[in-house]
Design an enzyme around this catalytic site. Structure first.
Site, PDB file in Angstrom:
ATOM      1  N   ARG A 166       0.803  -1.238   0.000  1.00  0.00           N
ATOM      2  CA  ARG A 166       0.000   0.000   0.000  1.00  0.00           C
ATOM      3  C   ARG A 166       0.831   1.281   0.000  1.00  0.00           C
ATOM      4  O   ARG A 166       0.325   2.329  -0.358  1.00  0.00           O
ATOM      5  CB  ARG A 166      -0.943   0.017   1.217  1.00  0.00           C
ATOM      6  CG  ARG A 166      -0.190   0.066   2.536  1.00  0.00           C
ATOM      7  CD  ARG A 166      -1.047  -0.334   3.720  1.00  0.00           C
ATOM      8  NE  ARG A 166      -0.240  -0.304   4.929  1.00  0.00           N
ATOM      9  CZ  ARG A 166       0.653  -1.211   5.285  1.00  0.00           C
ATOM     10  NH1 ARG A 166       0.855  -2.269   4.523  1.00  0.00           N
ATOM     11  NH2 ARG A 166       1.356  -1.092   6.385  1.00  0.00           N
ATOM     12  N   CYS A 184      -4.049  -1.651  11.862  1.00  0.00           N
ATOM     13  CA  CYS A 184      -3.995  -2.277  10.535  1.00  0.00           C
ATOM     14  C   CYS A 184      -2.999  -3.429  10.537  1.00  0.00           C
ATOM     15  O   CYS A 184      -3.155  -4.403   9.808  1.00  0.00           O
ATOM     16  CB  CYS A 184      -3.609  -1.254   9.481  1.00  0.00           C
ATOM     17  SG  CYS A 184      -4.889  -0.023   9.189  1.00  0.00           S
ATOM     18  N   CYS A 224      -0.013 -13.625  20.592  1.00  0.00           N
ATOM     19  CA  CYS A 224      -0.698 -13.085  19.409  1.00  0.00           C
ATOM     20  C   CYS A 224       0.388 -12.629  18.430  1.00  0.00           C
ATOM     21  O   CYS A 224       1.440 -13.256  18.369  1.00  0.00           O
ATOM     22  CB  CYS A 224      -1.658 -11.952  19.784  1.00  0.00           C
ATOM     23  SG  CYS A 224      -0.844 -10.533  20.523  1.00  0.00           S
TER      24      CYS A 224
END
Ligand SMILES: [Zn+2]
Length: 409
Positions: free
Chosen positions: A93, A208, A367
């Protein structure tokens, strides 16, 4: 979004904030011919753009299109603020950087890209993380601040700094398929704090980096920010002051919501309690660091990835619980981990799993970088589990320090 009939005269409620630069010479007239032809811009507007100074904070997803279009538009002086280096996972991106730039400072790569687009633009690099000790100095000399950051401490910092300096703050935010834009400008409308008075609890809103983002969404939101910036510099049209633009790329809708100034706003209200920059990490509940992997103020013990590797290969390995979703586990994982999602810790259903039947068993939660598992660990402790630890740095630390064959995301 509201529609305007063709030919309707657009009101010009705010004066231009850029001072005119030097007269356009012939090469400049040719370069900016399509602007010179435009009503509301013309030669005088283009000269004003050449005298304008815009600070772009964050040379990432939103900063990429913003910097490139502002440079192409002939905004005379740009400032790029970013302390990060280009990573492979940025390239989906952050189009101002290319494959060959991985490992370089983002500002370095951005300056070169801008020079390719328009060598007449001056770019000042600030390879720093903005904080309350340097923000006023870094932002002071600019007409507009374009906010392309991705974390709450910096957003509140930029807001307060812009209120104190009396500057407009062109803010954008993206997550997954959704984006938002507004122009916060306390002299003419609400500031960010008027509408978002307090940050979400640390870990409550995934970044994000954790939840993903559609790469091309950055082009949509970053270029709206650049458009608003050009309008402010020229004093044309109606800026998004007092309006929040909300974009849903999946439904392909653009809505504008009216947002109002809070007369009791702590920074821009009638009797403000914030009159100087504060500690934004502390305000956002991130003690000592804005790093998303920090174990947010909890008393959960941590374990490093190499220590975990030793424990997992011992005769009495701990129970390793991965609180991420399946898409993330597919990219990188630690062998033997049981998958129990953070949402199950939040609603309590996690504690009904057979693996979690014994409340005195040693449990390691993990995580991506340690933020979400830290929340799960706190919830497990509150549910009576006595031997809960959090994997510091998450699976990324494991990939870095134990198993570099897996991808980083
Ligand atoms: Zn305010």
């Amino acid at each position: 979004m509201g529609r305007r009939a063709a030919g309707t005269v657009v009101p010009v409620p705010l004066p231009p904030i850029a001072s005119p630069g030097r007269p356009l010479d012939r090469p400049a007239v040719e370069r900016y011919a399509r602007h010179v032809l435009l009503p509301h811009v013309g030669k005088a507007g283009q000269e004003r753009l050449s005298g304008a100074k815009v600070r772009v904070v964050g040379a990432g997803g939103l900063g990429s299109p913003a910097l490139m279009y502002l440079a192409a538009a002939g905004v005379g002086a740009l400032g790029a603020v970013d302390a990060d280096i280009v990573e492979t996972s940025n390239l989906q991106r952050q189009v101002i950087h290319s494959d060959a730039d991985v490992g370089r400072l983002k500002t370095e790569s951005a300056v070169e890209a801008v020079a390719r687009v328009n060598p007449s633009v001056t770019v000042v690099r600030h390879d720093v993380r903005l904080d309350s000790s340097n923000a006023l100095e870094v932002l002071r000399d600019y007409d507009v601040v374009l906010d392309g950051t991705d974390n709450f401490p910096t957003r509140y910092l930029l807001n307060d700094a812009c209120v104190l300096l009396g500057k407009p703050h062109v803010w954008g935010s993206i997550y997954r398929f959704d984006g938002q834009v507004s122009v916060w400008w306390a002299e003419h409308g609400p500031c960010y704090r008027c509408v978002f008075p307090s940050p979400p609890p640390p870990g409550a809103v995934p970044s994000c980096a954790e939840g993903g983002v559609l790469g091309v969404l950055c082009a949509a939101i970053g270029s709206v920010q650049a458009t608003e910036t050009v309008k402010l510099l020229l004093g044309v049209g109606e800026p998004l002051v007092g309006r929040l633009l909300v974009h849903d790329a999946l439904a392909m809708t653009w809505d504008t919501l009216t947002v109002r100034k809070d007369p009791d706003c702590p920074v821009c209200g009638s009797s403000p309690s914030i009159t100087a920059l504060v500690d934004y990490d502390e305000f956002c509940g991130v003690p000592g660091s804005s790093h998303e992997g920090a174990s947010f103020g909890s008393d959960v013990a941590g374990i490093s990835a190499p220590e975990l590797a030793v424990e997992l290969s011992s005769d009495a390995p701990p129970l390793l619980v991965d609180v991420r979703g399946p898409d993330e586990r597919e990219i990188a994982a630690i062998p033997g981990a049981v998958a129990i999602h953070l949402d199950e810790f939040r609603d309590g259903s996690a504690f009904g799993h057979d693996e979690l039947a014994a409340r005195d068993r040693r449990i390691v939660l993990m995580c991506k970088v340690g933020g979400r598992s830290s929340e799960a660990a706190r919830l497990a402790q509150a549910a009576g589990y006595t031997e809960v630890v959090n994997l510091d740095g998450g699976v990324l630390a494991w990939v870095r320090e134990v198993d570099p064959t897996q991808p980083v995301y």
